[in-house]
Write an enzyme that holds these catalytic residues in place. Structure first.
Site, short mmCIF file in Angstrom:
data_model
loop_
_atom_site.label_atom_id
_atom_site.label_comp_id
_atom_site.label_asym_id
_atom_site.label_seq_id
_atom_site.Cartn_x
_atom_site.Cartn_y
_atom_site.Cartn_z
N SER A 24 21.51 84.95 -7.15
CA SER A 24 20.85 85.75 -7.79
C SER A 24 21.05 85.50 -9.24
O SER A 24 19.83 86.06 -10.11
CB SER A 24 21.68 87.03 -7.63
OG SER A 24 22.82 87.28 -8.10
N ARG A 76 35.93 63.43 -4.94
CA ARG A 76 35.24 64.45 -5.69
C ARG A 76 34.78 63.47 -6.93
O ARG A 76 33.55 63.87 -7.35
CB ARG A 76 35.97 65.35 -6.40
CG ARG A 76 36.78 66.35 -5.24
CD ARG A 76 37.68 67.17 -5.88
NE ARG A 76 37.09 67.95 -7.21
CZ ARG A 76 37.83 67.85 -8.32
NH1 ARG A 76 39.22 67.27 -8.40
NH2 ARG A 76 37.48 68.52 -9.51
N ARG A 102 32.42 74.50 -6.51
CA ARG A 102 33.25 73.31 -6.88
C ARG A 102 33.55 73.29 -8.12
O ARG A 102 33.17 73.67 -9.07
CB ARG A 102 32.23 72.20 -6.48
CG ARG A 102 32.05 71.96 -5.22
CD ARG A 102 31.27 70.73 -4.82
NE ARG A 102 31.93 69.64 -4.96
CZ ARG A 102 32.44 68.69 -4.05
NH1 ARG A 102 32.70 69.39 -2.95
NH2 ARG A 102 32.98 67.46 -4.46
N ASN A 118 28.33 78.31 -17.77
CA ASN A 118 28.63 78.84 -16.43
C ASN A 118 28.85 80.39 -16.74
O ASN A 118 28.98 80.80 -17.80
CB ASN A 118 30.11 78.54 -15.82
CG ASN A 118 30.75 78.86 -14.59
OD1 ASN A 118 29.88 79.41 -13.90
ND2 ASN A 118 31.81 79.49 -14.80
N HIS A 120 31.01 83.91 -15.38
CA HIS A 120 32.15 84.27 -14.79
C HIS A 120 32.10 85.59 -14.55
O HIS A 120 32.12 86.26 -15.66
CB HIS A 120 33.28 83.57 -15.37
CG HIS A 120 34.59 83.84 -14.76
ND1 HIS A 120 35.21 83.07 -13.76
CD2 HIS A 120 35.48 84.77 -14.84
CE1 HIS A 120 36.23 83.61 -13.16
NE2 HIS A 120 36.44 84.63 -14.00
N ASP A 156 37.16 77.71 -16.30
CA ASP A 156 36.84 78.93 -16.95
C ASP A 156 37.56 79.26 -18.20
O ASP A 156 37.84 80.20 -18.56
CB ASP A 156 37.32 79.99 -15.89
CG ASP A 156 36.91 80.06 -14.67
OD1 ASP A 156 35.40 79.64 -14.53
OD2 ASP A 156 37.46 80.54 -13.77
C1 GRF Z 1 28.54 85.49 -9.72
O1 GRF Z 1 29.41 86.75 -9.47
C2 GRF Z 1 29.10 84.67 -10.68
O2 GRF Z 1 29.63 85.36 -11.89
C3 GRF Z 1 30.06 83.85 -10.00
O3 GRF Z 1 29.49 83.51 -8.73
C4 GRF Z 1 28.54 84.57 -8.27
C5 GRF Z 1 27.38 84.02 -8.00
O4 GRF Z 1 26.38 85.14 -7.45
N1 GRF Z 1 30.28 82.61 -10.76
P1 GRF Z 1 24.96 84.71 -7.38
O5 GRF Z 1 25.01 83.37 -6.27
O6 GRF Z 1 24.43 84.17 -8.62
O7 GRF Z 1 24.33 85.91 -6.83
#
Ligand code: GRF
Length: 215
Positions: A24, A76, A102, A118, A120, A156
């Site tokens: 999403s 990896r 990953r 990223n 989070h 993170d």
């Molecule tokens: C989201 O909650 C994002 O913050 C986390 O993983 C989830 C991914 O959701 N890192 P989507 O696949 O973007 O819907």
């Protein structure tokens, strides 16, 4: 501590999205690209899962997709080396991790320093890791939210670009809190990528300064 100052480039760029699931956030970024709000094209959508709904959607939309099967790589490090090659070959400027499940190797992080971001679903540095909506509920915090940050080898913990806060309600479940946070994710992730290609992000140590337009 790294004293070098980095400023994001002001130019039309190419984005790679890495995802493992529904995608999403990828869709929110793609929508902003389509509306011309982000000065970039999506040059690659990459996944470690063949059946990731986000990957299938990208394919449907005619974007370039790549499934890299982790089972075909001995380590990896080797997997991430292949990624570096694929990304470089496509002249990608920025990698957006969007639910990519990953942990990146230091080799991959170093190859694209200041060029991986990223999202989070918590207010970092609180609640790094997984299942963080449930952790926020268990800790009884009154607010949680989401964070867009640069990616460093420490999971993170890279420099924070944007955050949005939401209340945590007494009756919240993991799902209800996650849904409230997700609404904000879809706003701040495209906004951060937009700032990146406007050349408005300056990283100094662990702080990110948002520059005035045209500064
Ligand atoms: C989201 O909650 C994002 O913050 C986390 O993983 C989830 C991914 O959701 N890192 P989507 O696949 O973007 O819907």
């Amino acid at each position: 501590m790294d004293n070098a100052v980095f400023r994001s480039p002001q130019k039309r760029g190419r984005i790679a999205v890495f995802l493992s699931g529904r995608g999403s956030n990828f869709m929110a970024i793609r929508e902003a690209v389509r509306r011309g709000e982000i000065d970039a094209d999506i040059g690659l959508v990459l996944s470690n899962r063949a059946d990731a709904p986000g990957l299938l959607k990208a394919r449907e939309w005619g974007l370039e997709t790549l499934f890299l099967d982790p089972k075909l790589f001995a380590s990896r490090e080797e997997y991430d080396r292949a990624i570096v090659g694929e990304v470089e070959r496509r002249r990608i400027d920025l990698i957006c991790l969007a639910g990519y499940m990953r942990v990146l190797t230091p080799g991959l992080c170093d190859a694209f320093k200041n060029r991986i971001v990223n999202i989070h679903p918590a207010l970092l540095p609180s609640f790094p890791g997984l299942h963080v909506q449930q952790k926020a509920i268990d800790w009884g915090v009154r607010f949680s939210g989401c964070t867009v940050h640069f990616v460093s080898a420490e999971v993170d913990m890279g420099p924070i670009i944007l955050q949005a806060a939401v209340p945590v309600l007494q009756e919240d479940t993991e799902d209800s809190l996650a849904a409230r946070i997700l609404i904000e994710e879809h706003k701040i992730y495209p906004a951060a990528v937009r700032l990146y290609f406007q050349g408005r992000l300056e990283v100094r140590g662990r702080r990110v300064f948002i520059l005035e337009h045209g500064a």
